[in-house]
Design a protein around this motif. Structure first.
Motif, PDB file in Angstrom:
ATOM      1  N   ASN A   1       0.830  -1.204   0.000  1.00 12.33           N
ATOM      2  CA  ASN A   1       0.000   0.000   0.000  1.00 12.33           C
ATOM      3  C   ASN A   1       0.864   1.254   0.000  1.00 12.33           C
ATOM      4  OD1 ASN A   1      -2.690  -0.543  -0.287  1.00 12.33           O
ATOM      5  ND2 ASN A   1      -3.250  -0.186   1.837  1.00 12.33           N
TER       6      ASN A   1
ATOM      7  N   VAL B   1     -18.900   0.596  -2.449  1.00 13.60           N
ATOM      8  CA  VAL B   1     -17.473   0.801  -2.741  1.00 13.60           C
ATOM      9  C   VAL B   1     -16.875   1.882  -1.847  1.00 13.60           C
ATOM     10  CG1 VAL B   1     -15.831   1.553  -4.514  1.00 13.60           C
ATOM     11  CG2 VAL B   1     -17.703  -0.008  -5.110  1.00 13.60           C
TER      12      VAL B   1
ATOM     13  N   CYS C   1     -12.645   3.108   1.185  1.00 14.03           N
ATOM     14  CA  CYS C   1     -12.781   2.421  -0.099  1.00 14.03           C
ATOM     15  C   CYS C   1     -12.668   0.909   0.092  1.00 14.03           C
ATOM     16  CB  CYS C   1     -11.711   2.907  -1.070  1.00 14.03           C
ATOM     17  SG  CYS C   1     -11.779   4.684  -1.401  1.00 14.03           S
ATOM     18  N   THR C   2     -13.681   0.190  -0.320  1.00 12.02           N
ATOM     19  CA  THR C   2     -13.657  -1.275  -0.234  1.00 12.02           C
ATOM     20  C   THR C   2     -13.081  -1.900  -1.498  1.00 12.02           C
ATOM     21  OG1 THR C   2     -15.921  -1.455  -1.092  1.00 12.02           O
ATOM     22  CG2 THR C   2     -15.655  -1.265   1.304  1.00 12.02           C
ATOM     23  N   GLN C   3     -12.860  -1.085  -2.527  1.00 10.64           N
ATOM     24  CA  GLN C   3     -12.208  -1.524  -3.757  1.00 10.64           C
ATOM     25  C   GLN C   3     -11.264  -0.419  -4.213  1.00 10.64           C
ATOM     26  OE1 GLN C   3     -15.026  -2.572  -6.821  1.00 10.64           O
ATOM     27  NE2 GLN C   3     -16.362  -3.701  -5.414  1.00 10.64           N
ATOM     28  N   ASP C   4     -10.332  -0.755  -5.095  1.00 10.43           N
ATOM     29  CA  ASP C   4      -9.480   0.267  -5.689  1.00 10.43           C
ATOM     30  C   ASP C   4     -10.360   1.267  -6.443  1.00 10.43           C
ATOM     31  OD1 ASP C   4      -7.377  -1.155  -4.722  1.00 10.43           O
ATOM     32  OD2 ASP C   4      -6.557  -1.749  -6.667  1.00 10.43           O
ATOM     33  N   VAL C   5     -10.078   2.551  -6.256  1.00 11.55           N
ATOM     34  CA  VAL C   5     -10.813   3.607  -6.962  1.00 11.55           C
ATOM     35  C   VAL C   5      -9.828   4.338  -7.865  1.00 11.55           C
ATOM     36  CG1 VAL C   5     -12.118   5.750  -6.723  1.00 11.55           C
ATOM     37  CG2 VAL C   5     -12.490   3.887  -5.094  1.00 11.55           C
TER      38      VAL C   5
ATOM     39  N   LYS D   1      -7.611  -0.168  -2.129  1.00  9.29           N
ATOM     40  CA  LYS D   1      -8.654  -0.753  -1.286  1.00  9.29           C
ATOM     41  C   LYS D   1      -8.254  -0.658   0.190  1.00  9.29           C
ATOM     42  CE  LYS D   1     -10.611  -5.308  -0.241  1.00  9.29           C
ATOM     43  NZ  LYS D   1     -10.658  -6.745  -0.664  1.00  9.29           N
TER      44      LYS D   1
END
Length: 474
Positions: free
Chosen positions: A44, A117, A402-406, A416
């Motif tokens: 990350n 998301v 964010c629960t997913q990559d944005v 994420k």
């Protein structure tokens, strides 16, 4: 019994008991989990290198304390946004990153993502849970969507129109109180305190059809709401008390629980009283009587709301939504109104223009009674309000996890699991969006009108609808 060689640890051969094997398996799992977390952290960190960051205090505390409280902190935010207009990252301690977004193009990517998301980050909001329950502010996902659809009728203009009379009445009470104070020699007023009482007075009438007369005499319910708001803000500034079990042991925690009980008791009593009224009159008769005699209040709308399956809100849900509106509606509105009056006082020429606009509109009528249709006939005053809200937004920031990559428009990626702080104040003071953002945005109205410009009034004061570039759609 089989022997297990631990000579590599200098322990020789020992009997491989089930407990020893279990201990080794647990230690292996723990080691693997720690190594996985370390790898994820460094991965990350590598992916976050595309986001600029101000200098850290040191490696241990990161950027903690970088932005101070009160007015000084807002000036620091302005400086940071001027240096990093596309957003920046800070570290809260050695391992917790926060991405600060302060440009409309970047903010749009997160806000346009689905609720699944970009989840609400509930670190601060969880302090409100014992008070507000699972209302619109704190709920998420399917429950939030269902309640939002059910509450939409509450904002239909046919329901909102009669509220204007309530606004007028509450404001007139405040004005009369100011006149009495001035006649007694008072030359200085705490504007926010008076306006907060006015907004609470208004909300009680609109939400519960209850007149507490809180602007003129003490109200236990209103005092409890003000205390709860202050206690939540105070707790947010005390990291050790973020843990519930510690906070509950403190005097503030005990005061918080007591105030919650008082507020819930009031709301529950109103709900139960309405339940007793509904069966007696029948639904159609009830609605007809309400619409003819008085305003349909928020509790009425909640009690009568049904989802697509015909399911109604529970009493607990109704209480949560009513308490949420009392909290969210009074403080932000009072803050916005106070800053509007402050900015008009700082610019008397605009104050006078607003006064003339209202007087011209109400030329042949009672000047104390503004009506719903009048609101669209006050363009200059509307622009002054919008510009004041830009300079001093009542809510400074919101956060999403964010629960997913944005993916952002410039190709950068918010990984994420990372928390984003969407800086409303920073966006409104971003020099890439607003030239000279600290100044009042205005143009020469007289000149544009003389030149015959079709949009003369539209350009009169702020340029809130006309920022540069793609930010126009924010």
């Amino acid at each position: 019994m089989p022997q297990l060689s631990l000579s590599w640890l200098g322990l020789g051969s020992v009997a491989a008991s089930p407990w020893l094997l279990l201990l080794l398996a647990g230690a292996s799992w723990l080691l693997a989990h720690v190594l996985t977390q370390i790898y994820a952290f460094y991965e990350n960190s590598r992916r976050l290198q595309c986001f600029p960051q101000p200098p850290k205090q040191n490696w241990l505390i990161g950027h903690l304390g970088l932005v101070k409280r009160e007015e000084k902190g807002l000036k620091q935010v302005t400086q940071l946004v001027g240096t990093y207009p596309q957003g920046f990252m800070v570290w809260m301690g050695p391992i917790f990153p926060l991405i600060n977004l302060c440009h409309p193009d970047i903010v749009r990517s997160v806000l346009n993502a689905s609720a699944a998301v970009a989840l609400k980050d509930l670190v601060f909001y969880n302090f409100l849970k014992p008070w507000l329950g699972d209302g619109l502010l704190l709920s998420s996902s399917d429950k939030w969507s269902r309640h939002r659809r059910m509450l939409t009728p509450a904002f239909h203009f046919n329901i909102l129109k009669p509220y204007v009379k309530i606004f007028n009445d509450s404001t007139n009470v405040m004005h009369a109180k100011w006149q009495r104070l001035i006649s007694k020699g008072n030359t200085c007023l705490n504007m926010f305190e008076h306006i907060s009482l006015m907004t609470l007075d208004t909300l009680q009438k609109c939400v519960f059809s209850f007149d507490s007369n809180c602007q003129e005499k003490p109200s236990e319910y209103i005092a409890a709401i003000l205390e709860l708001s202050a206690l939540v803000a105070k707790r947010n500034e005390q990291p050790l008390l973020h843990m519930d079990f510690l906070y509950q042991l403190t005097p503030d925690g005990q005061r918080f629980r007591k105030a919650c009980r008082l507020v819930h008791k009031f709301t529950d009593a109103v709900i139960q009283e309405r339940h007793r009224t509904l069966p007696d009159e029948g639904l159609d008769d009830f609605l007809l009587a309400k619409t003819k005699s008085k305003t349909l209040d928020f509790i009425d709308v909640l009690l009568l709301s049904k989802d697509e399956d015909g399911k109604m809100l529970s009493d607990e849900d109704i209480r949560a939504e009513a308490d949420t509106f009392m909290f969210e509606g009074h403080d932000t509105t009072a803050s916005g109104l106070s800053w509007i009056l402050y900015n008009l006082a700082k610019h008397p020429e605009h104050q006078e223009r607003c006064r003339q606009e209202v007087q011209e509109l109400l030329r042949d009528r009672d000047p104390t009674e503004i009506e719903w249709d009048d609101l669209a006939q006050l363009p200059f005053l509307t622009m002054c309000i919008k510009e004041s809200l830009r300079l001093h937004p009542p809510v400074m920031a919101i956060s999403r996890c964010c629960t997913q990559d944005v993916v952002l428009p410039d190709g950068r990626v918010i990984p994420k699991g990372v928390v984003c702080v969407i800086s409303i104040f920073g966006t409104h003071h971003n020099p890439e969006v607003w030239p000279n953002p600290e100044e009042l945005h205005r143009t020469d109205v007289r000149h544009e009108r003389d030149e015959g410009g079709a949009g003369a009034d539209a350009a009169a004061l702020p340029r809130a609808a006309r920022p540069r570039g793609a930010a126009q759609e924010a």
